[in-house]
Design a protein around this motif. Structure first.
Motif, PDB file in Angstrom:
ATOM      1  N   VAL A 169       0.759  -1.131  -0.038  1.00 48.00           N
ATOM      2  CA  VAL A 169      -0.031  -0.021  -0.008  1.00 48.00           C
ATOM      3  C   VAL A 169       0.832   1.102   0.030  1.00 48.00           C
ATOM      4  CG1 VAL A 169      -2.003  -1.060   1.010  1.00 48.00           C
ATOM      5  CG2 VAL A 169      -0.094   0.097   2.506  1.00 48.00           C
ATOM      6  N   GLU A 170       0.449   2.436  -0.506  1.00 50.11           N
ATOM      7  CA  GLU A 170       0.687   3.636  -0.571  1.00 50.11           C
ATOM      8  C   GLU A 170       1.553   3.821  -1.518  1.00 50.11           C
ATOM      9  OE1 GLU A 170       0.437   5.368   4.042  1.00 50.11           O
ATOM     10  OE2 GLU A 170       2.038   4.225   3.999  1.00 50.11           O
ATOM     11  N   ARG A 171       1.986   2.832  -2.425  1.00 51.67           N
ATOM     12  CA  ARG A 171       3.015   3.187  -3.721  1.00 51.67           C
ATOM     13  C   ARG A 171       2.919   2.433  -4.856  1.00 51.67           C
ATOM     14  NH1 ARG A 171       4.774  -0.332   0.462  1.00 51.67           N
ATOM     15  NH2 ARG A 171       6.594  -1.791  -0.170  1.00 51.67           N
ATOM     16  N   MET A 172       1.876   1.802  -4.765  1.00 49.46           N
ATOM     17  CA  MET A 172       1.793   0.779  -6.288  1.00 49.46           C
ATOM     18  C   MET A 172       0.511   1.232  -6.782  1.00 49.46           C
ATOM     19  SD  MET A 172       1.396  -3.204  -6.013  1.00 49.46           S
ATOM     20  CE  MET A 172       1.363  -4.348  -7.742  1.00 49.46           C
ATOM     21  N   LYS A 173       0.713   1.343  -7.915  1.00 46.79           N
ATOM     22  CA  LYS A 173      -0.488   1.898  -8.771  1.00 46.79           C
ATOM     23  C   LYS A 173      -1.688   1.043  -8.797  1.00 46.79           C
ATOM     24  CE  LYS A 173       2.339   3.924 -12.626  1.00 46.79           C
ATOM     25  NZ  LYS A 173       2.771   3.616 -14.109  1.00 46.79           N
ATOM     26  N   VAL A 227       7.541 -10.833  -0.989  1.00 43.20           N
ATOM     27  CA  VAL A 227       8.248 -10.658  -2.101  1.00 43.20           C
ATOM     28  C   VAL A 227       7.865  -9.478  -2.948  1.00 43.20           C
ATOM     29  CG1 VAL A 227       8.261 -12.101  -4.511  1.00 43.20           C
ATOM     30  CG2 VAL A 227       8.355 -13.310  -2.248  1.00 43.20           C
ATOM     31  N   ALA A 228       6.537  -9.245  -3.123  1.00 38.00           N
ATOM     32  CA  ALA A 228       5.758  -8.146  -3.757  1.00 38.00           C
ATOM     33  C   ALA A 228       6.513  -6.833  -3.112  1.00 38.00           C
ATOM     34  CB  ALA A 228       4.310  -7.920  -3.763  1.00 38.00           C
ATOM     35  N   SER A 229       6.576  -6.682  -1.633  1.00 37.34           N
ATOM     36  CA  SER A 229       7.178  -5.440  -1.121  1.00 37.34           C
ATOM     37  C   SER A 229       8.543  -5.477  -1.397  1.00 37.34           C
ATOM     38  CB  SER A 229       6.954  -5.448   0.378  1.00 37.34           C
ATOM     39  OG  SER A 229       7.854  -6.699   0.894  1.00 37.34           O
ATOM     40  N   ILE A 230       9.459  -6.685  -1.508  1.00 37.59           N
ATOM     41  CA  ILE A 230      10.832  -6.218  -1.852  1.00 37.59           C
ATOM     42  C   ILE A 230      10.908  -5.934  -3.320  1.00 37.59           C
ATOM     43  CG2 ILE A 230      12.908  -7.565  -2.019  1.00 37.59           C
ATOM     44  CD1 ILE A 230      12.189  -9.392   0.130  1.00 37.59           C
ATOM     45  N   MET A 231      10.261  -6.476  -4.331  1.00 37.81           N
ATOM     46  CA  MET A 231      10.461  -5.973  -5.701  1.00 37.81           C
ATOM     47  C   MET A 231       9.630  -4.743  -6.077  1.00 37.81           C
ATOM     48  SD  MET A 231       9.037  -9.531  -7.432  1.00 37.81           S
ATOM     49  CE  MET A 231       9.342  -8.947  -9.249  1.00 37.81           C
ATOM     50  N   LEU A 232       8.806  -4.063  -5.232  1.00 46.95           N
ATOM     51  CA  LEU A 232       8.261  -2.974  -5.284  1.00 46.95           C
ATOM     52  C   LEU A 232       9.164  -1.842  -4.907  1.00 46.95           C
ATOM     53  CD1 LEU A 232       5.731  -1.213  -6.440  1.00 46.95           C
ATOM     54  CD2 LEU A 232       4.584  -1.517  -4.375  1.00 46.95           C
ATOM     55  N   GLY A 233       9.998  -2.043  -3.771  1.00 44.11           N
ATOM     56  CA  GLY A 233      10.931  -1.026  -3.236  1.00 44.11           C
ATOM     57  C   GLY A 233      10.095  -0.474  -1.898  1.00 44.11           C
ATOM     58  N   MET A 423       4.224 -10.160 -10.570  1.00 44.30           N
ATOM     59  CA  MET A 423       4.977  -8.608 -10.415  1.00 44.30           C
ATOM     60  C   MET A 423       5.791  -8.275 -11.557  1.00 44.30           C
ATOM     61  SD  MET A 423       4.037  -7.050  -7.579  1.00 44.30           S
ATOM     62  CE  MET A 423       5.347  -6.063  -6.808  1.00 44.30           C
ATOM     63  N   LEU A 424       6.374  -9.151 -12.255  1.00 47.83           N
ATOM     64  CA  LEU A 424       7.255  -8.678 -13.644  1.00 47.83           C
ATOM     65  C   LEU A 424       5.987  -8.677 -14.741  1.00 47.83           C
ATOM     66  CD1 LEU A 424      10.011 -11.440 -13.626  1.00 47.83           C
ATOM     67  CD2 LEU A 424      10.336  -8.981 -13.017  1.00 47.83           C
ATOM     68  N   ILE A 425       5.047  -9.184 -14.608  1.00 46.10           N
ATOM     69  CA  ILE A 425       4.083  -8.919 -15.771  1.00 46.10           C
ATOM     70  C   ILE A 425       3.290  -7.795 -15.856  1.00 46.10           C
ATOM     71  CG2 ILE A 425       1.918  -9.960 -16.853  1.00 46.10           C
ATOM     72  CD1 ILE A 425       2.822 -12.709 -16.405  1.00 46.10           C
ATOM     73  N   ALA A 426       2.860  -7.385 -14.276  1.00 47.79           N
ATOM     74  CA  ALA A 426       2.441  -6.120 -14.074  1.00 47.79           C
ATOM     75  C   ALA A 426       3.229  -5.122 -14.272  1.00 47.79           C
ATOM     76  CB  ALA A 426       2.093  -6.189 -12.588  1.00 47.79           C
ATOM     77  N   LYS A 427       4.618  -5.034 -13.997  1.00 50.46           N
ATOM     78  CA  LYS A 427       5.614  -3.913 -14.293  1.00 50.46           C
ATOM     79  C   LYS A 427       5.741  -3.701 -15.801  1.00 50.46           C
ATOM     80  CE  LYS A 427      10.079  -2.487 -13.539  1.00 50.46           C
ATOM     81  NZ  LYS A 427      11.577  -2.964 -12.836  1.00 50.46           N
ATOM     82  N   LEU A 432       4.329  -0.502 -12.617  1.00 50.57           N
ATOM     83  CA  LEU A 432       4.041  -1.049 -10.904  1.00 50.57           C
ATOM     84  C   LEU A 432       3.738   0.204 -10.000  1.00 50.57           C
ATOM     85  CD1 LEU A 432       6.707  -3.701  -9.944  1.00 50.57           C
ATOM     86  CD2 LEU A 432       4.253  -3.842 -10.054  1.00 50.57           C
ATOM     87  N   ARG A 433       4.837   1.255  -9.922  1.00 49.47           N
ATOM     88  CA  ARG A 433       5.001   2.204  -9.018  1.00 49.47           C
ATOM     89  C   ARG A 433       4.464   3.536  -9.351  1.00 49.47           C
ATOM     90  NH1 ARG A 433       8.974   2.068  -4.063  1.00 49.47           N
ATOM     91  NH2 ARG A 433       8.372   4.068  -2.994  1.00 49.47           N
ATOM     92  N   VAL A 434       3.723   4.197  -8.529  1.00 49.89           N
ATOM     93  CA  VAL A 434       3.277   5.567  -9.031  1.00 49.89           C
ATOM     94  C   VAL A 434       4.330   6.551  -8.956  1.00 49.89           C
ATOM     95  CG1 VAL A 434       1.146   5.155  -7.629  1.00 49.89           C
ATOM     96  CG2 VAL A 434       2.954   6.199  -6.212  1.00 49.89           C
TER      97      VAL A 434
END
Length: 454
Positions: A169-173, A227-233, A423-427, A432-434
């Motif tokens: 939350v707070e950073r993913m599109k 895993v998602a949080s690490i990939m998102l940053g 996550m790679l497909i979504a990216k 991915l990130r706002v």
């Protein structure tokens, strides 16, 4: 009157025939058990009513329960974004479940060797399902309408993907969340659900104990969240900028709704209104109470005051831990399981997370992932009759623990690989990130053009 005469006449003929038998034959006829009638599966209206109620209770866990619980933990500028993401992925899960998810998880087996991993598409778009269709329960001859079973399991898929979002939350599109959810449900949730809960599933046939979703829901969601949080940053400013919950009041309300709804989650997984459901119900009471108090105790032992946030966190930790053990433990085993899980989850959130430095925003991994592991493995212990569990007198704990550990390990590996792919497909589709300015301003305005509070 004519009907009564016919009955009387038939009874008289039967009595005459019996009297005409020799004495030994009369004795044999009296002692012989009646021939067993074939079991005809029938829909039990009481069980059906209970399952419909349970389904609505699980729905309440998502909206408004989880939405308020997670929303209150975020900063006020991201409140609506968090709630909207949860509601939207739940809606997406429902549609995918009807289109092909139910078929992959619980439909007819594949003819290939993958039948113990994933189902076929023979029931895609609920092909062949009618109001007269029935789904089996755990009692021979007792069934519920298939539509009810479909709805019940649909809510599990919906809440599991919603739980994953607690870490990002707070950073993913919003668009990335939706793309991720569609892929993740398809390649992670549906296969794990089939392996653990379908009668032909790999771990179901191996005898894995997962009454209501320790592996399928909590480990699956918690590991994927990590895993998602690490990939998102990390969020901008984390961990140096304070990011306290903006409304613990709303989080507490959401916690209460989660606990009440969890009775449908756990007791409903008995699929009948019976003693197993009653056992799951009392375990959901006492394991949760234990988890709540032991989290606050852990805070005191660490030199802090017992907090409202700790109380809410302990409630969820107890609920998570008892999920696989709900119908597989006695009440005192559930109390111990809730206490142990609460202490371990507290350590994961307050010690392990800061040391490793990952930004699991709302501790989805620390509570659901870790708590699910404790619960899944602990179920193999509390199932033993020596601990008050419902296991047989000759229960082999070592063998069962091995199966439980195998199910946990496979779920961790499967969820990790599947989440990376999703996550790679979504990216690739959304990025991915706002943008930094959107994250700074808040996703409520940047993604939805609204404010939670005016």
């Amino acid at each position: 009157m004519k009907h009564a005469l016919k009955i009387a006449g038939a009874a008289g003929l039967t009595a005459l025939a019996f009297a005409a038998m020799p004495a030994w034959a009369q004795d044999a006829a009296l002692q012989a058990p009646p021939a067993a009638a074939p079991v005809v599966a029938t829909v039990n209206k009481g069980d059906t009513a209970w399952m419909m109620t349970s389904t609505v209770l699980v729905m309440m866990m998502i909206l408004p329960g989880l939405a308020l619980f997670y929303g209150g933990l975020t900063r006020s500028k991201n409140m609506l974004s968090t709630m909207t993401q949860i509601g939207a992925v739940a809606c997406l899960a429902m549609l995918l479940w009807v289109m092909y998810g139910y078929s992959l998880a619980f439909g007819p087996d594949l003819t290939s060797g993958l039948s113990n991993v994933i189902g076929s598409l023979d029931k895609a778009f609920l092909k062949g399902v009618t109001p007269a269709s029935q789904a089996a329960t755990f009692t021979a001859g007792v069934e519920i309408p298939e539509y009810v079973f479909i709805c019940f399991q649909m809510t599990f898929a919906a809440i599991t993907i919603a739980l994953v979002l607690g870490s990002v939350v707070e950073r993913m599109k919003f668009s990335a969340v939706m793309a991720f959810a569609a892929v993740w449900l398809t390649i992670v949730y549906f296969p794990i659900a089939h392996m653990v809960w379908a009668s032909s599933g790999f771990f179901f046939k191996a005898g894995a104990l997962d009454f209501a979703g320790g592996t399928v829901v909590h480990i699956n969601a918690g590991v994927s969240a990590l895993v998602a949080s690490i990939m998102l940053g990390k969020r901008m400013g984390y961990p140096t900028t304070p990011m306290p919950p903006h409304s613990l009041t709303l989080t507490a309300v959401g916690t209460g709704l989660l606990w009440v709804g969890w009775f449908g989650f756990n007791a409903g997984s008995a699929l009948e209104a019976n003693g197993s459901a009653g056992l799951a119900m009392i375990n959901t009471f006492v394991a949760t109470a234990s988890g709540a108090l032991f989290w606050m105790l852990a805070e005191r032992l660490r030199g802090h005051k017992g907090s409202a946030l700790g109380f809410c966190s302990g409630i969820v930790a107890g609920l998570v831990a008892v999920t696989p053990a709900a119908g597989n433990s006695g009440p005192f085993g559930a109390i111990v399981l809730g206490a142990v899980a609460s202490l371990v989850c507290f350590f994961a959130v307050s010690v392990l997370k800061p040391k490793l430095g990952y930004d699991d925003a709302l501790d989805a991994f620390g509570v659901h992932g870790i708590g699910g592991m404790v619960g899944a493995i602990g179920t193999g212990i509390v199932y033993a009759p020596s601990f008050g569990g419902p296991g047989a007198a000759d229960y082999a704990m070592g063998a069962k623990l091995l199966v439980q550990v195998e199910a946990v390990v496979v779920t961790i590996i499967w969820a990790t690989i599947g989440t990376v792919i999703a996550m790679l497909i979504a990216k690739a589709i959304t990025g991915l990130r706002v943008a930094p300015e959107v994250e700074q301003e808040g996703l409520d305005l940047g993604e939805h053009g609204e404010r939670a509070y005016n």
